[in-house]
Design an enzyme around this catalytic site. Structure first.
Site, mmCIF file in Angstrom:
data_model
loop_
_atom_site.group_PDB
_atom_site.id
_atom_site.type_symbol
_atom_site.label_atom_id
_atom_site.label_comp_id
_atom_site.label_asym_id
_atom_site.label_seq_id
_atom_site.Cartn_x
_atom_site.Cartn_y
_atom_site.Cartn_z
ATOM 1 N N ASP A 1 46.846 42.503 35.789
ATOM 2 C CA ASP A 1 47.100 41.752 37.013
ATOM 3 C C ASP A 1 46.190 40.517 36.932
ATOM 4 O OD1 ASP A 1 47.747 41.077 39.708
ATOM 5 O OD2 ASP A 1 45.913 42.072 40.361
ATOM 6 N N ASP A 12 45.017 38.206 40.201
ATOM 7 C CA ASP A 12 44.133 38.103 41.374
ATOM 8 C C ASP A 12 43.311 39.377 41.559
ATOM 9 O OD1 ASP A 12 45.050 35.570 42.046
ATOM 10 O OD2 ASP A 12 46.651 36.338 43.325
ATOM 11 N N ASP A 33 45.814 32.610 45.886
ATOM 12 C CA ASP A 33 46.586 32.026 46.993
ATOM 13 C C ASP A 33 45.717 31.768 48.220
ATOM 14 O OD1 ASP A 33 49.017 31.761 45.726
ATOM 15 O OD2 ASP A 33 49.765 33.718 46.351
ATOM 16 N N ASP A 71 51.523 38.243 40.961
ATOM 17 C CA ASP A 71 52.230 37.664 42.107
ATOM 18 C C ASP A 71 51.599 36.335 42.537
ATOM 19 O OD1 ASP A 71 54.184 37.482 43.969
ATOM 20 O OD2 ASP A 71 53.514 39.148 45.228
ATOM 21 N N ASP A 89 44.484 46.052 40.463
ATOM 22 C CA ASP A 89 43.698 46.406 41.649
ATOM 23 C C ASP A 89 44.546 46.673 42.889
ATOM 24 O OD1 ASP A 89 43.499 43.873 43.754
ATOM 25 O OD2 ASP A 89 44.042 43.301 41.733
#
Length: 241
Positions: free
Chosen positions: A8, A10, A19, A99, A179
């Site tokens: 992942d 972030d 973001d 994402d 996470d």
């Protein structure tokens, strides 16, 4: 045969959410209440599109956004981990499924000279338009009811594994490092030889811990981490086996 490492981004590679980090570029480092309240659950990418339009309308330049994004700290031990992977490229393939968006991830990885560590980055495509506004699109559409509508990480992972198989590439193991809540779906795809590595104290670890207490554990082994250095130790053990 290699081990596949899936990251992942972030709160895993970087120690924050890209973001929400970009909001420091906004006037007074905050968003208008009406904009904040426009978020609908499952439609984060659309919300960020409105945030980027607001930043553009306020005259925030691409350079200002890039400066902010490249100042985000890496998670503890992550620089050491990525250097370790680079030194052992013959043993690992390495991908990101995130994402966030392609512009932010590209900025961060290139500024730290880590873009060559990753074979592929799967994320929401972003670009600056003619007005100088950052625009972002959904990565794909899918039918998974568990995930936000713009991205099911399990679908991405399964497609990547299938494509690799068609190219004659098979992996001995998958190690999934993440996470968040949206990292749970791909973890359910892992088999008993694989490893889920949730970050300690974050939602993925809490979910996996709760399932294990309810005698409904996932099929893979679970190894919790707080620092990338702990992940190095685990990978060293795997490549020695």
């Amino acid at each position: 045969m290699k081990i596949l490492l899936v990251f992942d981004f972030d709160n895993t590679v970087i120690d924050d959410n890209s973001d929400t980090w970009i909001i420091q570029c906004a006037p007074e480092k905050k968003l208008p209440v009406k904009l904040q309240e426009s978020y609908q659950k499952g439609f984060w990418t659309e919300f960020m599109g409105r945030v980027f339009k607001y930043l553009g309308d306020k005259g925030i330049s691409e350079d200002e956004m890039k400066r902010a994004m490249t100042s985000v700290p890496f998670t503890p031990g992550m620089v050491e981990l990525l250097n370790f992977i680079r030194k052992n490229r013959n043993k690992f393939d390495c991908i990101i499924i995130s994402d966030s968006n392609s512009v932010f991830i590209d900025w961060v990885l290139k500024a730290a000279s880590f873009h060559d560590v990753f074979d592929k980055v799967f994320t929401n495509p972003a670009a600056f338009n003619n007005s100088g506004h950052l625009t972002v699109e959904n990565y794909h559409t899918h039918s998974c009811t568990r995930c936000p509508k713009n991205l099911c990480k399990k679908v991405v992972l399964v497609e990547f594994i299938d494509n690799q198989l068609q190219q004659g590439v098979n992996y001995t193991q998958i190690v999934y490092i993440g996470d968040g809540g949206n990292d749970f779906c791909p973890v359910t795809f892992l088999k008993k030889n694989d490893f889920a590595m949730p970050r300690k104290g974050y939602s993925l670890q809490k979910t996996l811990s709760r399932m294990s207490q309810n005698f409904d554990p996932v099929e893979s082994s679970v190894v919790v981490w707080s620092s990338g250095v702990e992940i190095i130790s685990h990978l060293q053990f795997l490549i020695k086996e």
